[in-house]
Design an enzyme around this catalytic site. Sequence first.
Site, PDB file in Angstrom:
ATOM      1  N   LYS A 153      -8.104  10.977 -17.673  1.00 30.48           N
ATOM      2  CA  LYS A 153      -8.329  11.711 -18.919  1.00 30.48           C
ATOM      3  C   LYS A 153      -7.072  11.700 -19.803  1.00 30.48           C
ATOM      4  CE  LYS A 153     -12.199  12.320 -16.873  1.00 30.48           C
ATOM      5  NZ  LYS A 153     -12.521  13.471 -16.036  1.00 30.48           N
TER       6      LYS A 153
ATOM      7  N   TYR B 264     -16.220  20.308 -10.859  1.00 37.47           N
ATOM      8  CA  TYR B 264     -16.747  19.015 -11.262  1.00 37.47           C
ATOM      9  C   TYR B 264     -17.827  18.557 -10.246  1.00 37.47           C
ATOM     10  CZ  TYR B 264     -16.067  14.223 -12.856  1.00 37.47           C
ATOM     11  OH  TYR B 264     -16.235  12.984 -13.355  1.00 37.47           O
TER      12      TYR B 264
ATOM     13  N   ARG C 240       0.824  -1.219   0.000  1.00 33.21           N
ATOM     14  CA  ARG C 240       0.000   0.000   0.000  1.00 33.21           C
ATOM     15  C   ARG C 240       0.853   1.262   0.000  1.00 33.21           C
ATOM     16  NH1 ARG C 240      -1.991   1.705   4.550  1.00 33.21           N
ATOM     17  NH2 ARG C 240      -2.435  -0.357   5.400  1.00 33.21           N
TER      18      ARG C 240
ATOM     19  N   ASP D 127      -7.183  22.011  -9.897  1.00 32.95           N
ATOM     20  CA  ASP D 127      -7.438  20.863 -10.771  1.00 32.95           C
ATOM     21  C   ASP D 127      -6.890  21.240 -12.146  1.00 32.95           C
ATOM     22  OD1 ASP D 127      -8.563  19.053 -12.623  1.00 32.95           O
ATOM     23  OD2 ASP D 127     -10.303  18.694 -11.352  1.00 32.95           O
TER      24      ASP D 127
HETATM   25  C1  LIG Z   1     -13.117  13.590 -14.841  1.00 34.91           C
HETATM   26  C2  LIG Z   1     -12.636  14.724 -14.034  1.00 34.91           C
HETATM   27  C3  LIG Z   1     -12.419  14.577 -12.669  1.00 34.91           C
HETATM   28  C4  LIG Z   1     -12.695  13.298 -11.940  1.00 34.91           C
HETATM   29  O1  LIG Z   1     -11.913  12.243 -12.373  1.00 34.91           O
HETATM   30  P1  LIG Z   1     -12.403  10.714 -12.191  1.00 34.91           P
HETATM   31  O2  LIG Z   1     -11.189   9.930 -12.550  1.00 34.91           O
HETATM   32  O3  LIG Z   1     -13.558  10.515 -13.103  1.00 34.91           O
HETATM   33  O4  LIG Z   1     -12.790  10.551 -10.761  1.00 34.91           O
HETATM   34  C5  LIG Z   1     -11.926  15.661 -11.972  1.00 34.91           C
HETATM   35  N1  LIG Z   1     -11.695  16.829 -12.578  1.00 34.91           N
HETATM   36  C6  LIG Z   1     -11.885  17.007 -13.898  1.00 34.91           C
HETATM   37  C7  LIG Z   1     -11.588  18.319 -14.511  1.00 34.91           C
HETATM   38  C8  LIG Z   1     -12.386  15.964 -14.670  1.00 34.91           C
HETATM   39  O5  LIG Z   1     -12.612  16.144 -15.968  1.00 34.91           O
END
Ligand SMILES: *Cc1c(COP(=O)(O)O)cnc(C)c1O
Length: 398
Positions: free
Chosen positions: A210, A113, A60, A185
Amino acid sequence: MSKNDTNSAPKKPATIVTHHGRNPEKQFGFVNTPIVRGSTVIFDSYDQIKGNKREYAYGRHGNPTDDAVRHVITELEHGADTLLAPSGVSAITTALMSVLSAGDDLLMCDTVYEPTRQFCDIILAKMGITTRYYDPTIGAGIEALLQPNTRAVMTESPGSLTFEVQDLPAIAKVCAPRDIAILADNSWASPLYYNPLDHGANIVIHAGTKMFAGHSDVMFGTITADEKYAKVVKQTYRALGVCVSPEDSFLIGRGLRTLELRMREQGQKALKLAKWLADHPLVETVLHPALPQHSQHDIFKRDFKGSGSLFAFILKPAGEDAIAAMVDEMSLFGMGYSWGGYESLILPVKIASQRSATQWPHAGNLIRVNIGLEDIDDLQTDLAEGMKRYAQLANFKI
Ligand SMILES: *Cc1c(COP(=O)(O)O)cnc(C)c1O
């Protein structure tokens, strides 16, 4: 880093993503860091386990597959350390828990988000932490919202549905003297085109799902902290028991090798299509920060080095049947959540219900697209045909 990397000059991001985070000598010469599965690590002696003298101690707490990814992201984001989470949301929630305690106040951008909103409104509220949402274009005006108990400000720039760009340096200028943590983010631009830590943020989060993954086949998140916050983030992360699968780390590590290429290709195609859409008679507005007509284009030009695969446009108002006619029959654009993969996606979005601090000013239908690696002419034709169907149902002449 590879063995032959004897000159110590700082490397450019395209070189970092291709060469760093690997150590062939440690793996029989094979170029890629393998998938290291495991929970137990065997220690050689009592002295070794007592002093925790092995490089790795327990599954972990990390392994070589994870470290390969951590090193590359830390270097790209100019951070002190990076930790890996099983999703982007998990990276966000872990980072927020790291900097917030009962009685604290959080300022969250109104464009954030949607699942993060739920974490704030349900889980943080239960822990005695208040969340207030703010207009992402507020800039230095955020000072008026600060309370003595405000401990953190979270930004997402640009917002991943409506693409407002935030004036991070202006926010940092009023927050830093008050010791307020700034979280960013950075999923849209990736560290290749934007480095929030250089503009005053303390913690950077990526939905690795992404662009890092790039192939729509893995859920992942990363948290990169500066010197000041690296320790508390790690402490929280470990206490929460967050860890990732080495298979997922491997896929992210592989995705990173082509990140620069994909960002460039998809970003350029997206911008070309955004420009084409801006002149389309059915389009009211294109929401893409690299277009000169974007409201925060100046901030974008000042702070970003390039643009991503994702943007949105607003079509002249028409009923849901027109939206359905457009998106149901697309031949290349798939309809689905997420983005950042090699394939183009289209998503009609209702914004008004996802805002609380600001009012969404547009009546038209917002369509978000992720531009993939297909031929740009084929993509343009697909969009043009879709808009013809929309116009036909809404009785617009185009
Ligand atoms: C998709 C996304 C998230 C969340 O990511 P997950 O892997 O789906 O939990 C957070 N911030 C942005 C800008 C996103 O596009």
